[in-house]
Write an enzyme that holds these catalytic residues in place. Structure first.
Site: not given
Ligand code: GRF
Length: 204
Positions: A77, A117, A119, A151, A153, A155
């Site tokens: 990894r 990112n 979520h 970061d 963690g 999310d």
């Molecule tokens: C999004 O909802 C993102 O938050 C999640 O995966 C989805 C990705 O969608 N982690 P796309 O590939 O941009 O259509």
């Protein structure tokens, strides 16, 4: 890290694992001036952790450089982490955007590149890989999406912005996720434009 001045577009590398509709929204909006006349941002490369993602295809179709760094191609990894870092760094981004990138990012990467990112839930509720499913199973009536600084963690980073989405009667994980993604795409573009316009606040 590049030495972009406010007069230049913010250099953005986007990492994807899937269909890339959020990437598409970022590509469609790039280069547009912000209200002060500054140039906004440019997606300078798109990377994936697996071959054949729709996201990479969308980028390649626009002549944007792409790269793939598969975990299976590295013995550890840590070596994959290092390879990802090298591939991203080669494009001297000011900002890395995870747009549906389904891998955790290593600590050295995060020390090197400011990374955001998104979520598909209202953090800190329902973190992890199944935010939409978990919110639905809990029976919440409002969920949404969150953009945050990554970061070390899962999310857990500082929240930049959020959008709320009502859960409709009869929603499935798929129908709810699709409505969340409509908001998510708008939030992504506004956030990256905002970070490009106000880079003095976060870019050191
Ligand atoms: C999004 O909802 C993102 O938050 C999640 O995966 C989805 C990705 O969608 N982690 P796309 O590939 O941009 O259509």
């Amino acid at each position: 890290m590049s030495t972009a001045t406010p007069a230049e577009p913010l250099r953005v590398v986007v990492l994807v694992s899937g269909t890339g509709t959020n990437l598409q929204a970022l590509l469609d909006a790039q280069g547009a001036s912000d209200p002060t006349g500054r140039k906004g941002y440019a997606v300078v490369a798109v990377g994936a952790d697996r071959p054949g993602t729709g996201g990479e295809e969308r980028a390649a179709g626009r002549g944007i450089p792409t790269f793939t760094v598969r975990l299976a191609d590295y013995p550890t990894r840590e070596e994959w982490d290092r390879a990802l870092l090298e591939n991203v760094s080669a494009h001297t981004p000011d900002l890395v955007v995870l747009a549906g990138f389904m891998k955790l990012i290593g600590p050295e990467f995060l020390r090197t590149h400011p990374t955001i990112n998104s979520h598909p839930a209202l953090l800190p509720s329902f973190p992890g890989a199944h935010g939409v499913r978990d919110a639905l199973a809990h029976g919440v009536k409002v969920t949404g999406c969150t953009i945050f600084w990554v970061d070390d963690g899962v999310d857990t980073g500082a929240i930049i912005d959020q959008r709320a989405v009502r859960v409709a009667a009869g929603d499935t994980e798929e129908t709810l996720h699709e409505r969340i993604k409509v908001e998510e795409r708008v939030m992504f573009v506004e956030t990256v434009r905002g970070l490009a316009a106000d880079r003095a606040a976060w870019l050191t």
